[in-house]
Write an enzyme that holds these catalytic residues in place. Structure first.
Site, short mmCIF file in Angstrom:
data_model
loop_
_atom_site.label_atom_id
_atom_site.label_comp_id
_atom_site.label_asym_id
_atom_site.label_seq_id
_atom_site.Cartn_x
_atom_site.Cartn_y
_atom_site.Cartn_z
N ASP A 21 -35.09 44.24 -22.05
CA ASP A 21 -34.86 45.58 -23.09
C ASP A 21 -33.39 45.54 -23.66
O ASP A 21 -32.36 45.21 -23.01
CB ASP A 21 -35.34 46.93 -22.55
CG ASP A 21 -35.47 47.92 -23.57
OD1 ASP A 21 -35.61 47.44 -24.68
OD2 ASP A 21 -35.32 49.09 -23.17
N GLY A 24 -33.01 45.01 -29.84
CA GLY A 24 -32.70 45.63 -31.12
C GLY A 24 -31.31 46.23 -31.34
O GLY A 24 -30.59 46.11 -32.10
N TRP A 26 -28.77 45.55 -29.88
CA TRP A 26 -27.67 44.23 -29.54
C TRP A 26 -27.41 43.88 -30.81
O TRP A 26 -26.20 43.76 -31.34
CB TRP A 26 -27.95 43.34 -28.54
CG TRP A 26 -27.32 42.37 -28.17
CD1 TRP A 26 -26.29 42.14 -27.30
CD2 TRP A 26 -26.99 41.02 -28.98
NE1 TRP A 26 -25.36 40.88 -27.37
CE2 TRP A 26 -25.96 40.24 -28.36
CE3 TRP A 26 -27.61 40.54 -30.31
CZ2 TRP A 26 -25.68 38.96 -28.71
CZ3 TRP A 26 -27.11 39.29 -30.74
CH2 TRP A 26 -26.22 38.73 -30.19
N HIS A 38 -33.63 39.38 -30.71
CA HIS A 38 -34.63 38.79 -30.22
C HIS A 38 -34.36 37.35 -30.06
O HIS A 38 -34.59 36.65 -29.02
CB HIS A 38 -35.93 38.94 -30.95
CG HIS A 38 -36.51 40.13 -31.07
ND1 HIS A 38 -36.59 40.98 -29.90
CD2 HIS A 38 -37.05 40.96 -32.03
CE1 HIS A 38 -36.90 42.21 -30.31
NE2 HIS A 38 -37.18 42.47 -31.72
N LEU A 132 -40.98 27.31 -9.28
CA LEU A 132 -40.91 28.66 -9.63
C LEU A 132 -42.10 28.73 -10.70
O LEU A 132 -42.53 28.19 -11.31
CB LEU A 132 -39.45 28.91 -10.65
CG LEU A 132 -39.77 30.08 -11.53
CD1 LEU A 132 -39.30 31.36 -10.47
CD2 LEU A 132 -38.51 30.03 -12.38
C1 IPE Z 1 -40.55 47.53 -22.89
O1 IPE Z 1 -39.46 47.86 -23.87
C2 IPE Z 1 -41.50 46.34 -23.37
C3 IPE Z 1 -40.86 45.14 -23.37
C4 IPE Z 1 -39.55 44.82 -22.94
C5 IPE Z 1 -41.44 43.86 -23.95
P1 IPE Z 1 -39.79 48.80 -24.80
O2 IPE Z 1 -38.42 48.92 -25.67
O3 IPE Z 1 -40.87 48.40 -25.75
O4 IPE Z 1 -40.06 50.20 -24.18
P2 IPE Z 1 -39.91 51.68 -24.55
O5 IPE Z 1 -40.45 51.93 -25.88
O6 IPE Z 1 -38.28 52.10 -24.60
O7 IPE Z 1 -40.21 52.37 -23.62
C1 IPE Z 2 -36.74 44.34 -25.89
O1 IPE Z 2 -35.92 44.68 -26.79
C2 IPE Z 2 -37.84 43.38 -26.64
C3 IPE Z 2 -39.04 43.68 -26.82
C4 IPE Z 2 -39.54 45.01 -26.51
C5 IPE Z 2 -39.89 42.85 -27.45
P1 IPE Z 2 -36.22 45.96 -27.95
O2 IPE Z 2 -36.68 45.20 -29.08
O3 IPE Z 2 -37.09 46.90 -27.10
O4 IPE Z 2 -34.79 46.49 -28.30
P2 IPE Z 2 -34.19 47.94 -28.42
O5 IPE Z 2 -34.72 48.54 -26.99
O6 IPE Z 2 -35.02 48.42 -29.45
O7 IPE Z 2 -32.64 47.77 -28.25
MG MG Z 3 -36.54 48.61 -26.41
#
Ligand code: IPE
Ligand code: IPE
Ligand code: MG
Length: 246
Positions: A21, A24, A26, A38, A132
């Site tokens: 997580d 975005g 970052w 991403h 793995l």
């Molecule tokens: C969880 O992250 C899903 C993945 C890492 C693929 P999200 O960013 O979607 O989760 P929430 O919305 O913060 O709970």
């Molecule tokens: C995790 O990073 C990747 C996916 C959920 C696909 P995010 O895209 O959720 O990044 P943030 O949480 O908005 O920073």
């Molecule tokens: Mg996220």
């Protein structure tokens, strides 16, 4: 001293699950679009997978795309699917070189057909690898998975393949998409969020949870090693008393 050298390799978790997580945030920190985060997240995946394989972890499961993520802006969803295709394409060779088997869980049929095809090909190609097992949770949510398992069990009862009294925790587990995997002993989430977000709810029942503020694109194998070292300092009691354990 690096965390790598402090890890007791005879007591590694069999299965580590990660919620990747913070991509975005970052990107936003650098004034870039979310997709840039991403893309850089892929580098973190590569380093983490290599680190896990090198250490001797047998199972690594990465949450790459949740059922709920389908509701993100269309542009982001499309970009993520494109990234998935190109990454699988590029990385299959490295997976073969490192003897890594690619596996996937989730509602894979919901993926765009090109993604699904690419994924299936890579899974078939790497099926014989043994060092793995790398599982990608894609279009995955735990409630979806548990609902699917319940439907299949109900159908098998109706068809007379199993009886109601056959339904045990072990049988239930065997209907989940993770049936070939041991339950994760360690679950890591990056980006400072302290939640599970519909990930492996059944399988994480007794997992140790580890949270780091690092955003996923900054995560490297040394961070994985730190989490494993931290995990090894904990006492897992499974409901018993500390005295019973020692
Ligand atoms: C969880 O992250 C899903 C993945 C890492 C693929 P999200 O960013 O979607 O989760 P929430 O919305 O913060 O709970
Ligand atoms: C995790 O990073 C990747 C996916 C959920 C696909 P995010 O895209 O959720 O990044 P943030 O949480 O908005 O920073
Ligand atoms: Mg996220």
């Amino acid at each position: 001293m690096s965390f790598r050298n402090q890890i007791n390799v005879s007591k590694l978790p069999d299965h580590v699950a990660i919620i990747m997580d913070g991509n975005g945030r970052w990107a936003k920190e650098q004034g870039k679009l979310r997709v840039f985060g991403h893309k850089n997240g892929v580098l973190a995946v590569r380093d983490t997978v290599e680190g896990a394989a090198e250490l001797g972890i047998k199972n690594l499961t990465l949450y790459a795309f949740s059922t709920e993520n389908w509701n993100r802006p269309k542009l982001e969803v499309t970009a993520l699917m494109e990234l998935l295709v190109s990454t699988i394409n590029k990385e299959t060779k490295t997976l073969m070189e490192n003897n890594v088997r690619l596996n996937a869980i989730g509602n894979l049929e919901a993926l765009p057909s090109r993604c699904y095809k690419e994924l299936k090909e890579a899974m078939e190609k790497t099926a014989g690898n043994t060092r793995l097992t790398l599982t990608l949770a894609l279009s995955y949510s735990s409630r979806w998975e548990i609902t699917q398992a319940s439907k299949k069990i109900a159908a098998d009862v109706v068809a007379g393949n199993i009886k109601e009294e056959d339904i045990t925790e072990a049988l239930f587990s065997s209907y989940l998409s993770t049936h070939q995997l041991p339950d994760p002993e360690l679950m890591i989430r990056t980006s400072g969020e302290h939640r599970i977000s519909n990930y492996l709810l059944w399988q994480l029942a007794y997992a140790e949870l580890y949270f780091t503020n690092k955003l996923w694109p900054d995560f490297r194998r040394e961070d994985l090693f730190e989490a494993i070292f931290n995990y090894q300092q904990r006492e897992r009691r499974f409901g018993l008393t500390s005295e019973q354990i020692s």
